[in-house]
Design an enzyme around this catalytic site. Sequence first.
Site, PDB file in Angstrom:
ATOM      1  N   GLY A   1      70.743  42.628  16.902  1.00  0.00           N
ATOM      2  CA  GLY A   1      70.367  43.482  18.035  1.00  0.00           C
ATOM      3  C   GLY A   1      69.888  44.817  17.510  1.00  0.00           C
TER       4      GLY A   1
ATOM      5  CD  GLU B   1      62.353  35.609  22.748  1.00  0.00           C
ATOM      6  OE1 GLU B   1      62.561  35.309  21.567  1.00  0.00           O
ATOM      7  OE2 GLU B   1      62.021  36.753  23.101  1.00  0.00           O
TER       8      GLU B   1
ATOM      9  CB  THR C   1      66.148  37.549  25.037  1.00  0.00           C
ATOM     10  OG1 THR C   1      65.950  37.977  26.383  1.00  0.00           O
ATOM     11  CG2 THR C   1      64.846  37.029  24.466  1.00  0.00           C
TER      12      THR C   1
HETATM   13  C1  LIG Z   1      63.203  35.622  16.811  1.00  0.00           C
HETATM   14  C2  LIG Z   1      63.858  36.906  17.242  1.00  0.00           C
HETATM   15  C3  LIG Z   1      64.599  36.952  18.403  1.00  0.00           C
HETATM   16  C4  LIG Z   1      65.220  38.150  18.811  1.00  0.00           C
HETATM   17  N1  LIG Z   1      65.943  38.175  19.978  1.00  0.00           N
HETATM   18  C5  LIG Z   1      66.582  39.305  20.344  1.00  0.00           C
HETATM   19  C6  LIG Z   1      67.391  39.360  21.528  1.00  0.00           C
HETATM   20  O1  LIG Z   1      67.529  38.383  22.244  1.00  0.00           O
HETATM   21  N2  LIG Z   1      67.989  40.530  21.836  1.00  0.00           N
HETATM   22  C7  LIG Z   1      67.863  41.647  21.040  1.00  0.00           C
HETATM   23  O2  LIG Z   1      68.450  42.686  21.367  1.00  0.00           O
HETATM   24  N3  LIG Z   1      67.113  41.627  19.924  1.00  0.00           N
HETATM   25  C8  LIG Z   1      66.474  40.492  19.552  1.00  0.00           C
HETATM   26  N4  LIG Z   1      65.720  40.480  18.409  1.00  0.00           N
HETATM   27  C9  LIG Z   1      65.557  41.712  17.646  1.00  0.00           C
HETATM   28  C10 LIG Z   1      66.647  41.887  16.563  1.00  0.00           C
HETATM   29  O3  LIG Z   1      67.905  42.033  17.186  1.00  0.00           O
HETATM   30  C11 LIG Z   1      66.287  43.138  15.769  1.00  0.00           C
HETATM   31  O4  LIG Z   1      65.137  42.917  15.009  1.00  0.00           O
HETATM   32  C12 LIG Z   1      67.407  43.746  14.950  1.00  0.00           C
HETATM   33  O5  LIG Z   1      67.007  45.074  14.595  1.00  0.00           O
HETATM   34  C13 LIG Z   1      67.735  43.016  13.663  1.00  0.00           C
HETATM   35  O6  LIG Z   1      68.348  41.831  13.904  1.00  0.00           O
HETATM   36  P1  LIG Z   1      68.658  40.795  12.703  1.00  0.00           P
HETATM   37  O7  LIG Z   1      69.425  39.699  13.297  1.00  0.00           O
HETATM   38  O8  LIG Z   1      67.438  40.494  11.959  1.00  0.00           O
HETATM   39  O9  LIG Z   1      69.630  41.726  11.820  1.00  0.00           O
HETATM   40  P2  LIG Z   1      70.182  41.620  10.340  1.00  0.00           P
HETATM   41  O10 LIG Z   1      69.889  40.333   9.703  1.00  0.00           O
HETATM   42  O11 LIG Z   1      71.581  42.072  10.404  1.00  0.00           O
HETATM   43  O12 LIG Z   1      69.307  42.727   9.601  1.00  0.00           O
HETATM   44  C14 LIG Z   1      69.175  44.032  10.131  1.00  0.00           C
HETATM   45  C15 LIG Z   1      68.783  45.007   9.033  1.00  0.00           C
HETATM   46  O13 LIG Z   1      69.898  45.198   8.163  1.00  0.00           O
HETATM   47  C16 LIG Z   1      69.563  44.861   6.830  1.00  0.00           C
HETATM   48  N5  LIG Z   1      70.762  44.265   6.253  1.00  0.00           N
HETATM   49  C17 LIG Z   1      71.296  43.059   6.501  1.00  0.00           C
HETATM   50  N6  LIG Z   1      72.455  42.900   5.839  1.00  0.00           N
HETATM   51  C18 LIG Z   1      72.681  44.052   5.176  1.00  0.00           C
HETATM   52  C19 LIG Z   1      73.705  44.544   4.330  1.00  0.00           C
HETATM   53  N7  LIG Z   1      74.756  43.781   3.997  1.00  0.00           N
HETATM   54  N8  LIG Z   1      73.614  45.829   3.833  1.00  0.00           N
HETATM   55  C20 LIG Z   1      72.545  46.598   4.144  1.00  0.00           C
HETATM   56  N9  LIG Z   1      71.537  46.186   4.930  1.00  0.00           N
HETATM   57  C21 LIG Z   1      71.600  44.936   5.444  1.00  0.00           C
HETATM   58  C22 LIG Z   1      68.367  43.920   6.933  1.00  0.00           C
HETATM   59  O14 LIG Z   1      67.562  43.956   5.772  1.00  0.00           O
HETATM   60  C23 LIG Z   1      67.653  44.514   8.142  1.00  0.00           C
HETATM   61  O15 LIG Z   1      66.887  45.624   7.772  1.00  0.00           O
HETATM   62  C24 LIG Z   1      65.079  39.309  18.000  1.00  0.00           C
HETATM   63  C25 LIG Z   1      64.316  39.258  16.825  1.00  0.00           C
HETATM   64  C26 LIG Z   1      63.713  38.068  16.437  1.00  0.00           C
HETATM   65  C27 LIG Z   1      62.879  38.052  15.178  1.00  0.00           C
END
Ligand SMILES: Cc1cc2nc3c(=O)[nH]c(=O)nc-3n(C[C@H](O)[C@H](O)[C@H](O)COP(=O)(O)OP(=O)(O)OC[C@H]3O[C@@H](n4cnc5c(N)ncnc54)[C@H](O)[C@@H]3O)c2cc1C
Length: 317
Positions: A125, A19, A50
């Site tokens: 994010g 990445e 990213t």
């Molecule tokens: C491989 C990888 C790459 C990444 N790349 C980037 C990047 O390029 N840029 C960046 O800014 N960040 C990046 N991140 C960080 C990521 O954006 C953060 O970890 C963010 O806080 C959560 O993203 P998510 O897509 O897992 O969110 P989600 O899947 O939406 O989850 C976020 C939180 O909400 C909870 N949740 C989900 N759905 C619901 C619901 N319906 N009701 C209540 N709670 C819910 C989940 O349990 C979790 O605690 C990356 C993370 C990983 C693991």
Amino acid sequence: MKITDHIKKANGKTLFSFELIPPRKGKSIQELYNNIDPLMEFKPPFIDVTTSREEFVYIEKDGLLDKKVTRMRPGTIGICASIKHKYNVDTVPHVLCGGFTKEETEYMLVDCHYLGIHNLMALRGDAMREEQYFKPTPGGHEYALGLVEQVAEMNKGHYLNGMVETSDCSDFCIGVAGYPEKHLEAPSLKTDLKRLIQKVEAGADYVVTQMFFDNKKYFEFVDLVRAEGIDIPIIPGIKPIAVKRHLQLLPQVFKIDLPQELIESVESCKNNADVRQVGIEWAIQQSKELMEGGAPVLHYYSMGKSDNVQAIASALF
Ligand SMILES: Cc1cc2nc3c(=O)[nH]c(=O)nc-3n(C[C@H](O)[C@H](O)[C@H](O)COP(=O)(O)OP(=O)(O)OC[C@H]3O[C@@H](n4cnc5c(N)ncnc54)[C@H](O)[C@@H]3O)c2cc1C
């Protein structure tokens, strides 16, 4: 080619990928190329780029500080296109909920489709730096789930505002984030897992994990996901420790545990060059075990400097 097809084609052989972070606004893309060049000999089938959401900056004007919002590392899609064409490798842009309306996301997806970018990571994010909690952007998605749904709908020719056009549908392969030690906001690993399953049911094709330093956490996570009847690839994300400060920073930012043995090895280092070497050796051991355990791809968080990833890859691929 789709990530899932790369994995199928590898027929059980573990693949290498990494990445990259876009350069800060105004800096040359050449710096990225310089970091990619030495890693190409390990034949990554795909490279992730990213996306950084907008942030607050303070501009001094007439002795006062004026608060502005700006994106310091823009260019993800352009970088993906340029890497794809320069190196003939698939690229995976990270698409975020935070900082983008659904409409802006749709435009970005259209750009990707025209550019022949067939994979993306759908992510929520994080909160903006000065905010304690993630606040959805007005007109944007609250969770990654909504983003996955938008992409899956577009793959069927369903655009926003009820527009349907199926003559040239996109066919994005959708990656989502998974957290072996649970997401920092989730009340429990079980609840977080439920959210991951929702993303898969909505159309996610593969998972890339948050970094972890104890492989047991990854293997247990894979077992939990499989127990839910989900068999899509789960790609481990590996971060080589590079500086002493990571001992505090990584648990603080990502709410992950560091094994005692690793902590003690880092603490005994005289300088950060030694820490970097410890990080390389730990990542090599981790990677060997993950390969033996059947990980489909080893995905390295390079943080813009590839020398340590190169040293790790040389020992493995
Ligand atoms: C491989 C990888 C790459 C990444 N790349 C980037 C990047 O390029 N840029 C960046 O800014 N960040 C990046 N991140 C960080 C990521 O954006 C953060 O970890 C963010 O806080 C959560 O993203 P998510 O897509 O897992 O969110 P989600 O899947 O939406 O989850 C976020 C939180 O909400 C909870 N949740 C989900 N759905 C619901 C619901 N319906 N009701 C209540 N709670 C819910 C989940 O349990 C979790 O605690 C990356 C993370 C990983 C693991």
